[in-house]
Design a protein around this motif. Structure first.
Motif, PDB file in Angstrom:
ATOM      1  N   GLN A 167       0.822  -1.209   0.000  1.00 20.34           N
ATOM      2  CA  GLN A 167       0.000   0.000   0.000  1.00 20.34           C
ATOM      3  C   GLN A 167       0.862   1.267   0.000  1.00 20.34           C
ATOM      4  OE1 GLN A 167      -2.406  -1.606   3.427  1.00 20.34           O
ATOM      5  NE2 GLN A 167      -4.056  -0.570   2.361  1.00 20.34           N
ATOM      6  N   ILE A 168       1.974   1.226   0.736  1.00 20.93           N
ATOM      7  CA  ILE A 168       2.884   2.364   0.748  1.00 20.93           C
ATOM      8  C   ILE A 168       3.445   2.606  -0.650  1.00 20.93           C
ATOM      9  CG2 ILE A 168       5.106   3.211   1.614  1.00 20.93           C
ATOM     10  CD1 ILE A 168       4.529   1.696   4.221  1.00 20.93           C
ATOM     11  N   SER A 169       3.872   1.520  -1.295  1.00 20.44           N
ATOM     12  CA  SER A 169       4.437   1.632  -2.642  1.00 20.44           C
ATOM     13  C   SER A 169       3.398   2.141  -3.636  1.00 20.44           C
ATOM     14  CB  SER A 169       4.977   0.273  -3.095  1.00 20.44           C
ATOM     15  OG  SER A 169       5.593   0.370  -4.358  1.00 20.44           O
ATOM     16  N   ASP A 170       2.172   1.671  -3.497  1.00 21.20           N
ATOM     17  CA  ASP A 170       1.100   2.148  -4.378  1.00 21.20           C
ATOM     18  C   ASP A 170       0.839   3.640  -4.153  1.00 21.20           C
ATOM     19  OD1 ASP A 170       0.803  -0.324  -5.519  1.00 21.20           O
ATOM     20  OD2 ASP A 170      -0.929  -0.912  -4.313  1.00 21.20           O
ATOM     21  N   SER A 171       0.964   4.087  -2.897  1.00 13.96           N
ATOM     22  CA  SER A 171       0.793   5.515  -2.600  1.00 13.96           C
ATOM     23  C   SER A 171       1.913   6.332  -3.249  1.00 13.96           C
ATOM     24  CB  SER A 171       0.789   5.747  -1.088  1.00 13.96           C
ATOM     25  OG  SER A 171      -0.370   5.184  -0.502  1.00 13.96           O
ATOM     26  N   ALA A 172       3.137   5.786  -3.227  1.00 14.49           N
ATOM     27  CA  ALA A 172       4.260   6.462  -3.886  1.00 14.49           C
ATOM     28  C   ALA A 172       4.014   6.558  -5.390  1.00 14.49           C
ATOM     29  CB  ALA A 172       5.558   5.708  -3.606  1.00 14.49           C
TER      30      ALA A 172
END
Length: 251
Positions: free
Chosen positions: A165-170
């Protein structure tokens, strides 16, 4: 949860009914009783479940009325907000309620309700994640690019958030930097730096796709050397990342 339940014995209820019949305040009291009945009664054994089921029932009752006529929502907003100030998760329910209407400013009011929830002290991480995700979507729907970027960052800071989810937010943040919105250089760099810090805290989980997203963030920081470094790490990363096959370029 330190909540107070009022018990009304049958004898008291009968006595109150007789007094109400001759009271000059009968009409006003009956209007208030309609709202109280939306919470529904409960048994002694139901108290252990707390207020949540009662509040959900109340919002469900209001939703049924709003589905028939969106304009009636304003009649209930004062009491719904009063409940939400005492029980923060009700702000999320109110946001959902606004979204279901056909009011012109429904998205803005929904966003305001979610923001109020996030301002309240609340330790339920699942509810916080749901609220930040909803705020991300509402900001996107209202073309609030800065608001969306901030919500993406805050969601990525949650303790139990997954690295996917963090990577998708990035990835979404990188996409936002390419929009027609005139990003201020300092503003954009601030968001990029903070997202890079969060991503690198989980670098042991990173795959090729994740390194690619870090590289793009450095590009937006105008740091080509760092961007090249992480792009190369992505090319050599084990597994070639989510959704990539061996031999495909990282980007």
């Amino acid at each position: 949860e330190k909540e107070i339940f009022l018990s009304v014995p049958l004898v008291a209820a009968v006595f109150g009914g007789r007094k109400l019949a001759v009271s000059p305040l009968k009409t006003l009291i009956e209007d208030d009783v309609v709202i109280l009945r939306m919470f529904g009664a409960t048994q002694q054994t139901g108290i252990s479940h707390g207020l949540a089921p009662r509040i959900n029932k109340m919002f469900s009752e209001v939703a049924n009325k709003v589905n028939q006529n969106s304009s009636v929502l304003e009649n209930y907003v004062p009491i719904l907000e009063f409940v939400a100030w005492k029980y923060p998760r009700a702000w999320i329910l109110l946001a959902d309620l606004y979204e279901e209407t056909d009011l012109d400013d429904r998205l803005l009011k929904s966003k305001s309700s979610i923001s109020r929830y996030l301002e309240a002290p609340e330790d339920n991480l699942d509810a916080q994640e749901e609220a930040w995700e909803k705020l991300v979507l509402l900001c996107r729907q209202t073309d609030d690019h800065v608001g969306e970027a901030q919500a993406l960052l805050e969601k990525s800071k949650l303790p139990d958030i997954s690295f996917i989810q963090i990577s998708d937010s990035a990835n979404r943040l990188n996409a936002l930097f390419k929009t027609t919105y005139a990003w201020d250089t300092i503003e954009r760099q601030s968001f990029a730096k903070k997202m890079i810090e969060i991503m690198l805290q989980h670098s042991n989980e990173a795959k090729a796709t994740d390194y690619s997203r870090i590289a793009w963030l450095f590009i937006h920081l105008k740091d080509p050397n760092a961007a090249l470094y992480y792009a190369r790490k992505g090319v050599t990363a084990q597994g070639y990342g989510r959704g990539l096959t061996k031999g495909r370029k990282v980007g």
